[in-house]
Enzyme design. Structure first.
Site, short mmCIF file in Angstrom:
data_model
loop_
_atom_site.label_atom_id
_atom_site.label_comp_id
_atom_site.label_asym_id
_atom_site.label_seq_id
_atom_site.Cartn_x
_atom_site.Cartn_y
_atom_site.Cartn_z
N ASN A 5 0.83 -1.19 0.05
CA ASN A 5 -0.14 -0.06 0.03
C ASN A 5 0.88 1.29 -0.05
O ASN A 5 1.49 1.63 1.09
CB ASN A 5 -0.84 -0.08 1.26
N TRP A 6 0.96 1.95 -1.12
CA TRP A 6 1.90 3.04 -1.38
C TRP A 6 1.53 4.25 -0.70
O TRP A 6 2.11 5.18 -0.70
CB TRP A 6 2.16 3.30 -2.81
N LYS A 7 0.04 4.48 -0.28
CA LYS A 7 -0.45 5.47 0.41
C LYS A 7 -0.40 6.64 -0.73
O LYS A 7 -0.27 6.50 -1.78
CB LYS A 7 -0.11 5.77 1.88
N GLU A 97 -6.74 4.60 8.02
CA GLU A 97 -6.53 6.12 7.77
C GLU A 97 -7.78 6.35 7.08
O GLU A 97 -8.39 7.54 7.43
CB GLU A 97 -5.31 6.11 6.86
N GLU A 181 -5.01 -5.03 10.68
CA GLU A 181 -3.88 -4.04 11.04
C GLU A 181 -4.18 -3.52 12.19
O GLU A 181 -5.21 -2.51 12.36
CB GLU A 181 -4.04 -2.97 9.73
N GLY A 187 2.69 2.32 11.15
CA GLY A 187 3.54 3.76 10.97
C GLY A 187 3.95 4.09 12.27
O GLY A 187 4.80 5.09 12.41
N SER A 227 3.62 -2.01 10.03
CA SER A 227 5.05 -1.97 10.30
C SER A 227 5.74 -3.17 9.90
O SER A 227 6.58 -3.87 10.71
CB SER A 227 5.40 -1.74 11.77
N GLY A 248 3.06 -1.33 4.31
CA GLY A 248 2.86 0.25 3.91
C GLY A 248 4.09 0.58 3.49
O GLY A 248 4.80 0.42 2.45
N GLY A 249 4.96 1.48 4.50
CA GLY A 249 6.29 2.15 4.26
C GLY A 249 7.33 1.25 3.76
O GLY A 249 7.87 1.74 2.52
#
Length: 268
Positions: A5-7, A97, A181, A187, A227, A248-249
């Site tokens: 998920n690149w957001k 989010e 999640e 994050g 994470s 995510g990141g």
């Protein structure tokens, strides 16, 4: 299944470079063993589609959200039909989010799940608890409650519908993916222990079995998100009811994301 998920990151040009580097870092058998999926922002979807289909890359792609409505006066929204026309196989629904920043409640999430299914797109349904719920010890009930609300009125057939072979529509795992999640681990650098992740993922599968039958419950893939990094991937994926990860990141780093995919495929 490993979904990145690149957001709100990556222009369409940066997206092309990232997908190419990830795919070319992995061997063909690794891409066959682990289903690798990226969820770029809307503005990069067409470029990713052109790259993946044109070069016949062994990677899937989808969107990070969709509108509950199919069309109409909804400025700024993107419909399931638009995503389907771009060949999206997946769409994230109910990400923490979206729930927190955009006020999406269970009713909105359920409407979006239905919208995705109407257009043959597999919803990646996100559920999870905040730190207050975790500390209160009600995290299992909280997550299964979110699951119940999102799937209200759906049938087992809708959750297990096979793909049509065109690359558009349900993926090999059927018509639904669930991503657990824990919000407190997104994050933050914090990560649920493998035991924490398995506890909730196991409860989610048990609830699916209660509502839709054991066969359906076993066909639905359940991912862990929060994470995720290469260093903790193997431990997380060891859970009996964990079928992959929503990353995510770390999915923005081609080398790190490829390593996560490699571990999921049984490599090192």
């Amino acid at each position: 299944m490993i979904a990145g998920n690149w957001k709100m990151h990556m222009t369409h040009l940066e997206a092309i470079g990232l997908v190419q580097k990830v795919v070319f870092s992995l061997k063909e058998n690794e891409l066959d063993t682990a289903e690798v999926v990226v969820l770029p922002p809307f503005t990069a979807l067409r470029s990713v589609q052109t790259l993946v289909t044109g070069d016949k890359l062994g990677i899937g792609y989808g969107a990070q959200d969709l509108a509950a409505a199919d069309s109409g006066a909804y400025t700024g929204e993107v419909s399931g039909g638009m995503l389907s026309a771009l060949g999206c196989s997946y769409v994230a629904v109910g990400h923490s989010e979206r729930r927190a920043l955009h006020g999406e409640d269970d009713a909105v999430v359920a409407a979006k799940v239905n919208a995705a299914l109407r257009h043959g797109i597999v919803p990646i349904l996100c559920v999870g608890e905040g730190l207050d719920v975790r500390r209160a010890g009600t995290h299992v009930a909280h997550c299964t409650g979110q699951l119940d609300a999102a799937l209200e009125g759906l049938t087992a057939e809708q959750l297990t519908a096979p793909g049509d072979g065109t690359g558009i529509g349900a993926g090999p795992g059927g018509g639904l993916v669930i991503a657990y999640e824990p919000v407190w681990a997104i994050g933050t650098g914090e990560v649920a222990t493998p035991e924490d992740a398995q506890e909730v993922c196991g409860a989610l599968r048990a609830r699916l079995a209660e509502r839709f039958g054991t066969e359906t419950a076993q066909s639905v893939r359940i991912l862990y998100g929060g994470s995720v990094k290469a260093a903790n991937t193997a431990g997380i994926l060891a859970g009996a009811d964990i079928d992959g990860a929503l990353v995510g990141g770390a999915s923005l780093d081609a080398d790190e994301f490829a390593q996560i995919c490699r571990i999921a495929a049984g490599g090192s």
